[in-house]
Structure formats: structure tokens, C-alpha cells
Write a protein that holds these residues in place. Structure first.
Motif, PDB file in Angstrom:
ATOM      1  N   CYS A  87      -3.603  33.669  -4.096  1.00 49.32           N
ATOM      2  CA  CYS A  87      -3.309  32.624  -3.115  1.00 49.32           C
ATOM      3  C   CYS A  87      -2.623  31.481  -3.878  1.00 49.32           C
ATOM      4  CB  CYS A  87      -4.628  32.176  -2.490  1.00 49.32           C
ATOM      5  SG  CYS A  87      -4.468  30.817  -1.357  1.00 49.32           S
ATOM      6  N   GLY A  88      -1.367  31.730  -4.236  1.00 48.60           N
ATOM      7  CA  GLY A  88      -0.641  30.807  -5.113  1.00 48.60           C
ATOM      8  C   GLY A  88      -0.988  31.106  -6.565  1.00 48.60           C
ATOM      9  N   ALA A  89      -0.096  30.694  -7.477  1.00 49.51           N
ATOM     10  CA  ALA A  89      -0.406  30.823  -8.902  1.00 49.51           C
ATOM     11  C   ALA A  89      -1.643  29.987  -9.226  1.00 49.51           C
ATOM     12  CB  ALA A  89       0.791  30.359  -9.739  1.00 49.51           C
ATOM     13  N   ASP A  90      -1.854  28.932  -8.459  1.00 50.06           N
ATOM     14  CA  ASP A  90      -3.033  28.073  -8.672  1.00 50.06           C
ATOM     15  C   ASP A  90      -4.331  28.882  -8.644  1.00 50.06           C
ATOM     16  OD1 ASP A  90      -1.650  25.732  -8.911  1.00 50.06           O
ATOM     17  OD2 ASP A  90      -2.045  25.013  -6.878  1.00 50.06           O
ATOM     18  N   GLU A  91      -4.439  29.798  -7.681  1.00 52.30           N
ATOM     19  CA  GLU A  91      -5.677  30.586  -7.598  1.00 52.30           C
ATOM     20  C   GLU A  91      -5.848  31.426  -8.867  1.00 52.30           C
ATOM     21  OE1 GLU A  91      -5.999  34.054  -5.194  1.00 52.30           O
ATOM     22  OE2 GLU A  91      -8.164  33.990  -5.236  1.00 52.30           O
ATOM     23  N   MET A 104      -2.831  21.114 -13.361  1.00 50.14           N
ATOM     24  CA  MET A 104      -3.892  21.985 -12.819  1.00 50.14           C
ATOM     25  C   MET A 104      -4.691  22.680 -13.926  1.00 50.14           C
ATOM     26  SD  MET A 104      -4.296  21.760  -9.623  1.00 50.14           S
ATOM     27  CE  MET A 104      -5.176  23.213  -9.072  1.00 50.14           C
ATOM     28  N   TYR A 105      -4.087  22.876 -15.124  1.00 48.61           N
ATOM     29  CA  TYR A 105      -4.836  23.553 -16.194  1.00 48.61           C
ATOM     30  C   TYR A 105      -6.057  22.695 -16.566  1.00 48.61           C
ATOM     31  CZ  TYR A 105      -0.032  25.324 -16.582  1.00 48.61           C
ATOM     32  OH  TYR A 105       1.211  25.792 -16.308  1.00 48.61           O
ATOM     33  N   GLU A 106      -5.804  21.398 -16.695  1.00 46.19           N
ATOM     34  CA  GLU A 106      -6.880  20.485 -17.074  1.00 46.19           C
ATOM     35  C   GLU A 106      -7.907  20.385 -15.937  1.00 46.19           C
ATOM     36  OE1 GLU A 106      -5.297  16.759 -18.434  1.00 46.19           O
ATOM     37  OE2 GLU A 106      -7.292  16.024 -18.963  1.00 46.19           O
ATOM     38  N   LEU A 139       0.831  27.684 -21.450  1.00 47.56           N
ATOM     39  CA  LEU A 139       2.208  27.306 -21.778  1.00 47.56           C
ATOM     40  C   LEU A 139       3.036  27.412 -20.503  1.00 47.56           C
ATOM     41  CD1 LEU A 139       2.668  29.414 -25.047  1.00 47.56           C
ATOM     42  CD2 LEU A 139       2.010  26.997 -24.879  1.00 47.56           C
ATOM     43  N   THR A 140       3.990  26.540 -20.345  1.00 48.16           N
ATOM     44  CA  THR A 140       4.761  26.508 -19.105  1.00 48.16           C
ATOM     45  C   THR A 140       6.239  26.515 -19.447  1.00 48.16           C
ATOM     46  OG1 THR A 140       3.024  24.986 -18.469  1.00 48.16           O
ATOM     47  CG2 THR A 140       4.779  25.332 -16.867  1.00 48.16           C
ATOM     48  N   SER A 141       6.961  27.479 -18.893  1.00 51.14           N
ATOM     49  CA  SER A 141       8.386  27.576 -19.225  1.00 51.14           C
ATOM     50  C   SER A 141       9.161  28.069 -18.002  1.00 51.14           C
ATOM     51  CB  SER A 141       8.570  28.543 -20.398  1.00 51.14           C
ATOM     52  OG  SER A 141       9.919  28.615 -20.761  1.00 51.14           O
ATOM     53  N   ALA A 187       6.438  29.502 -13.190  1.00 52.01           N
ATOM     54  CA  ALA A 187       6.628  29.142 -11.772  1.00 52.01           C
ATOM     55  C   ALA A 187       8.094  28.833 -11.440  1.00 52.01           C
ATOM     56  CB  ALA A 187       5.743  27.955 -11.415  1.00 52.01           C
ATOM     57  N   TYR A 188       8.841  28.339 -12.437  1.00 52.87           N
ATOM     58  CA  TYR A 188      10.231  27.891 -12.179  1.00 52.87           C
ATOM     59  C   TYR A 188      11.267  28.746 -12.899  1.00 52.87           C
ATOM     60  CZ  TYR A 188       7.646  23.805 -10.633  1.00 52.87           C
ATOM     61  OH  TYR A 188       6.766  22.982  -9.986  1.00 52.87           O
ATOM     62  N   ILE A 189      10.876  29.937 -13.361  1.00 52.00           N
ATOM     63  CA  ILE A 189      11.759  30.714 -14.237  1.00 52.00           C
ATOM     64  C   ILE A 189      13.106  31.024 -13.577  1.00 52.00           C
ATOM     65  CG2 ILE A 189      10.798  32.988 -13.577  1.00 52.00           C
ATOM     66  CD1 ILE A 189      11.818  32.000 -17.123  1.00 52.00           C
ATOM     67  N   ARG A 191       3.725  33.854 -11.953  1.00 51.57           N
ATOM     68  CA  ARG A 191       4.919  33.476 -11.178  1.00 51.57           C
ATOM     69  C   ARG A 191       4.509  33.133  -9.743  1.00 51.57           C
ATOM     70  NH1 ARG A 191       9.767  37.479 -12.433  1.00 51.57           N
ATOM     71  NH2 ARG A 191      10.811  35.936 -11.123  1.00 51.57           N
ATOM     72  N   THR A 192       5.456  32.641  -8.978  1.00 50.14           N
ATOM     73  CA  THR A 192       5.103  32.192  -7.625  1.00 50.14           C
ATOM     74  C   THR A 192       6.241  32.373  -6.635  1.00 50.14           C
ATOM     75  OG1 THR A 192       4.299  30.309  -6.343  1.00 50.14           O
ATOM     76  CG2 THR A 192       5.806  29.788  -8.119  1.00 50.14           C
ATOM     77  N   PHE A 193       5.867  32.480  -5.358  1.00 49.28           N
ATOM     78  CA  PHE A 193       6.842  32.481  -4.257  1.00 49.28           C
ATOM     79  C   PHE A 193       7.039  31.064  -3.708  1.00 49.28           C
ATOM     80  CE2 PHE A 193       5.861  36.948  -4.363  1.00 49.28           C
ATOM     81  CZ  PHE A 193       7.001  37.569  -3.878  1.00 49.28           C
ATOM     82  N   LEU A 213       2.770  28.954   2.398  1.00 52.11           N
ATOM     83  CA  LEU A 213       2.065  30.214   2.718  1.00 52.11           C
ATOM     84  C   LEU A 213       1.178  30.700   1.581  1.00 52.11           C
ATOM     85  CD1 LEU A 213       4.852  31.531   4.891  1.00 52.11           C
ATOM     86  CD2 LEU A 213       2.463  31.786   5.500  1.00 52.11           C
ATOM     87  N   ARG A 214       1.328  30.121   0.416  1.00 51.05           N
ATOM     88  CA  ARG A 214       0.458  30.359  -0.733  1.00 51.05           C
ATOM     89  C   ARG A 214       0.497  31.806  -1.236  1.00 51.05           C
ATOM     90  NH1 ARG A 214       0.830  27.373  -2.931  1.00 51.05           N
ATOM     91  NH2 ARG A 214      -1.063  27.155  -4.147  1.00 51.05           N
ATOM     92  N   VAL A 215       1.519  32.128  -1.981  1.00 50.25           N
ATOM     93  CA  VAL A 215       1.567  33.435  -2.657  1.00 50.25           C
ATOM     94  C   VAL A 215       2.064  33.253  -4.088  1.00 50.25           C
ATOM     95  CG1 VAL A 215       2.067  35.890  -2.307  1.00 50.25           C
ATOM     96  CG2 VAL A 215       2.719  34.245  -0.527  1.00 50.25           C
ATOM     97  N   GLY A 216       1.239  33.668  -5.024  1.00 50.99           N
ATOM     98  CA  GLY A 216       1.636  33.690  -6.429  1.00 50.99           C
ATOM     99  C   GLY A 216       1.256  35.045  -6.986  1.00 50.99           C
TER     100      GLY A 216
END
Ligand SMILES: Cc1ncc(COP(=O)(O)O)c(C=O)c1O
Length: 424
Positions: free
Chosen positions: A154-158, A183-185, A225-227, A256-258, A280-282, A291-294
Motif C-alpha cells: 500500500c505505497g512504498a511507505d507500507e 519516513m525512514y526516521e 539510501l534514496t536515489s 521512488a523517483y528513478i 519503487r512506486t506508482f 490509490l497507494r501502490v508501491g
């Protein structure tokens, strides 16, 4: 003094003036105050302390927060952005008239296939497929990585939270490289983990030597790490990533932004590196943030445990159908990427000409700007919000003097620039 008759109970509680609660279990054998069967009589004496006072003290001891886990009671509330409908109501404007450049959403939205699919949902009353089979097959085709390596959330967050729940024991450490996605912290705090920080260098690149040192000394279990990195849009090169993958630590690479970077995803690397997860994420390129999809790519040795721990119905029918529909139109996604990349270049040049902004080069769909010339970054964000333009400002100390602007449609760029001119 009085008499209380009690029926049908095996025990009762007596609240004493000294605030102790005593539980009395009714004896099996009849006593002098038992009438046999399920009826007993209790003789009670009135307290000299007012009843109201006693109850208040008992209630106080039982307020809801007493039940909350101690580490969560220390948590500061998540600082979410102002919903744009709230701002539009405050300003008395229509939501579509708000220029929303604060959450890196895709202003073009998803391809038309998504609206068609949502409009013809056949079984919204049936629970979704817990294994999101259709979507994982489509993702396998899209990425070239077999679907057994892929899990949808439900999103990359989940997935960030799920990984932490599977990996971290209370008191374990994670390694964070701020400024980065907060969100990592946040999730580490929810999962009762400690956050070690290795700050990025002034150009926002990673301090790989210091990361290696902290891993060896403090033994954190996961590094995030975020890239491209949120908020500055810088990328991690292969050399740095490989050095970090050599360390005894689980590496979660958030992509998420690749799509905006023009670089290939490292999803397939999870087959070679047993300590790598790629997320990754939609929400961004596919315009499905609401719509929350990762999804994530995992080594087989790790993914099996995530399957066991995830909520069975974490991806809704609407979310899965929309994501599948979005993947059916790669031409649209490519077009959106190109249009936003072109607009990013135009926005960058325009921001460079603003006397109180210093934009940073970016590989993503947002631009971080240092607010210079004595202007206050928070006030700048608030002034723009008053004019119906939303941008992101941060309260943390590393980014106090910065704002982040998402890349929007050309007319949104024009509206932003007109407002910035009024504030010059
Ligand atoms: C780096 C990064 N990762 C993950 C996310 C969250 O993705 P999702 O919407 O799929 O939960 C964001 C959202 O802004 C982000 O910036």
C-alpha cells in the motif's frame, strides 16, 4: 452502612479510599453472606471521602495513554502537509485552482486506461488477491525481474514499515543519511529502533567512508539510501552503492523517483546481492499517489518472511486494477516523463533568475532551492500558500533555509513565477 445483593457473578471489585482496587473471588463453599446458587449479599459501609473524588482518581489512573507503549508516547506527531482541499477552502478557491507543488505528485495523473478500469470494476465487494498476482506478473514483464522477487504494498511507505517490522528488534539501529526522506526516521521511531545519522556532504552526496565506519562501530541493521534522493534529487553512483553493499548491513535502496533520472532501475541487482532491497512506486511517474501502490524487489531469502508478516489485503482491488492499467500504456508514461523533464529544465532556469533562490541540480521531478539574501524560507512558503501556491518547507535544522518545488505543468510554473515576482 447498607446491603448490596449481587447475582450471577464470580467476582467483584471493591474500590477502597486509598485507591487500591481489591478483587474478591466468591468462594466455592457457602459463607455467611451467601444465599447459595448465584446470589450473595454484601454489607457495605459508607466512606467518609466523597465518592466523586475517589472515582476521579481511579479514572485518572486509567486514562487511555496508560495503555500506549512507552516508546510511542515519546513520539512527536508526523508533520504532514496541508491537504489542498483544506487550503482551497481557507482561501475560498476551487481545489483545482490551487497550484500544488509540495508533494512531488504527477500533475498529469494516470493514463486514461486507469479511469476506464476504475469505472468498470466488476468485483469491488470481493477481497483482493493477497498475492497481487496480476500486478506482479505485469511488473515482472515491465522490469525483467521474475515475479517471485516482487512484493506489492500500500505505497512504498507500507513496505518501509514492513521491512522494519521484519528486521528490527526493539533497540536495534538503522542508518539514515539526511537530508533525505523523513519516513525512514519516522518508521524507525514507531518500531522502537534507534536512528544513527551520517549526514550527506554539502553537495548531498553520501559520505561512504563515514558510513563504513559507523557500520563497523555501531552495527546498525539497515541503511536507507534514496536515489534520486528526496529532497535534492541527487543520485547514487554504482561505485558508492557497491562499496556500501560490501558492508554487513541490509541496504534498502528507495527508487521512488528513478523514472525521472533517465537511469535504469537496480531492481535486478537483488539477484546478485542478498543484502539489497529496491523500492519503487506508482505514486510519482504513474500518477497514482491517491490509490497507494508501491512495490519492492527482494532477494528470495528475504521476501519469504515479508509474505508471512504482511497484511493479507494490503493492496486494494482498485489499487491493483489501476496499477495494471497504468502499465498497459508505457507510451503515456514515457510522454509524461519527457514533458516533466523538459519542464524541470525550464523551471530550473527560471528559479536561477530569482534573486533570493539558489536551485540545486536534480535528477528528479522536484528542485531544492536554498533561500538566500536574508529571506526567510518558512515565510516564503507561507506567503506563497496565501496566493494559492503550495511548496514544501522543512522544520529540521539541516534544511531550515531551503524550500522544495515540485515540477508541475507549464502554466503552474508560470503561476509560481508570477507569485515569486510579487514577493521580490
Ligand atoms: C523517497 C520516497 N520514497 C517513498 C515515497 C512514498 O511512496 P508511496 O507513495 O508509494 O508510499 C516517497 C513519497 O514522497 C518518497 O519521496
Amino acid at each position: 452502612m447498607g446491603v448490596i445483593d449481587i447475582y450471577n457473578t464470580s467476582s467483584f471489585f471493591l474500590i477502597k479510599p486509598n485507591n487500591n482496587i481489591n478483587q474478591f473471588v466468591i468462594p466455592q463453599r457457602p459463607t455467611c453472606c451467601s444465599f447459595g446458587g448465584n446470589h450473595i449479599r454484601v454489607i457495605a459501609m459508607n466512606s467518609t471521602i466523597p465518592v466523586l473524588h475517589e472515582l476521579n482518581e481511579v479514572q485518572q489512573r486509567l486514562t487511555g495513554d496508560a495503555f500506549i507503549r512507552p516508546h510511542l508516547r515519546q513520539l512527536s506527531p508526523y508533520q504532514s502537509i496541508l491537504p489542498f482541499e483544506v487550503l482551497s477552502a481557507r482561501l475560498g478557491r476551487k481545489p483545482e485552482d490551487i497550484i500544488k507543488l509540495d508533494a512531488n505528485e504527477n500533475p498529469y495523473g494516470p493514463p486514461p486506461e486507469v479511469f476506464e478500469a476504475l469505472g468498470s470494476l466488476k468485483f469491488p465487494y470481493i477481497y483482493p488477491d493477497p498475492e497481487s498476482r496480476r500486478l506482479r506478473a505485469a511488473l515482472a514483464e515491465d522490469s525483467g525481474l521474475e515475479s517471485d522477487h516482487i512484493l506489492v504494498g500500500c505505497g512504498a511507505d507500507e513496505l518501509i514499515d514492513l521491512i522494519m517490522r521484519c528486521v528490527l528488534d526493539p533497540g536495534d539501529k538503522i542508518l539514515d543519511c539526511p537530508p533525505t526522506f523523513t519516513m525512514y526516521e519516522f518508521d524507525a521511531a514507531v518500531n522502537n529502533a534507534l536512528v544513527l545519522k551520517v549526514l550527506r556532504k554539502p553537495d548531498f552526496s553520501l559520505n561512504v567512508e563515514q558510513i563504513a565506519e559507523v557500520v563497523s562501530l555501531e552495527k546498525p541493521k539497515i541503511i536507507f539510501l534514496t536515489s534520486p534522493n528526496n529532497p535534492d534529487g541527487s543520485i547514487i553512483n554504482d561505485g558508492d552503492l557497491l562499496k556500501i553493499l560490501e558492508l554487513p548491513i541490509l541496504v534498502v535502496l528507495d527508487e521512488a523517483y528513478i523514472e525521472f533520472s533517465g537511469l535504469e532501475s537496480r531492481m535486478k541487482w537483488v539477484k546478485k546481492h542478498d543484502n539489497l532491497i529496491v523500492l519503487r512506486t506508482f505514486s510519482k511517474i504513474a500518477g497514482l499517489a491517491g490509490l497507494r501502490v508501491g512495490y519492492g524487489a527482494f532477494p528470495l531469502s528475504i521476501i519469504q518472511y515479508l509474505w508471512r508478516a504482511k497484511q493479507p489485503y494490503n493492496v486494494s482491488v482498485a489499487a491493483e486494477v489501476s496499477a495494471c492499467a497504468a502499465l498497459q500504456n508505457p507510451t503515456y508514461l514515457e510522454m509524461v516523463k519527457n514533458v516533466l523533464s523538459q519542464e524541470r529544465e525550464r523551471l530550473f532556469k527560471l528559479l536561477k533568475d530569482v534573486p533570493f533562490l539558489e536551485p540545486y541540480p536534480t535528477f528528479s521531478n522536484f528542485i531544492l532551492c536554498e533561500v538566500t539574501s536574508g529571506k526567510d524560507a518558512k515565510k516564503l512558503k507561507e506567503d506563497l500558500a496565501q496566493m494559492g501556491v503550495m511548496i514544501r518547507h522543512y522544520n529540521n535544522k539541516e534544511l531550515k533555509g531551503f524550500v522544495r518545488v515540485s515540477v508541475g505543468k507549464p502554466e503552474q510554473t508560470d503561476a509560481l513565477m508570477a507569485c515569486l515576482k510579487r514577493l521580490s
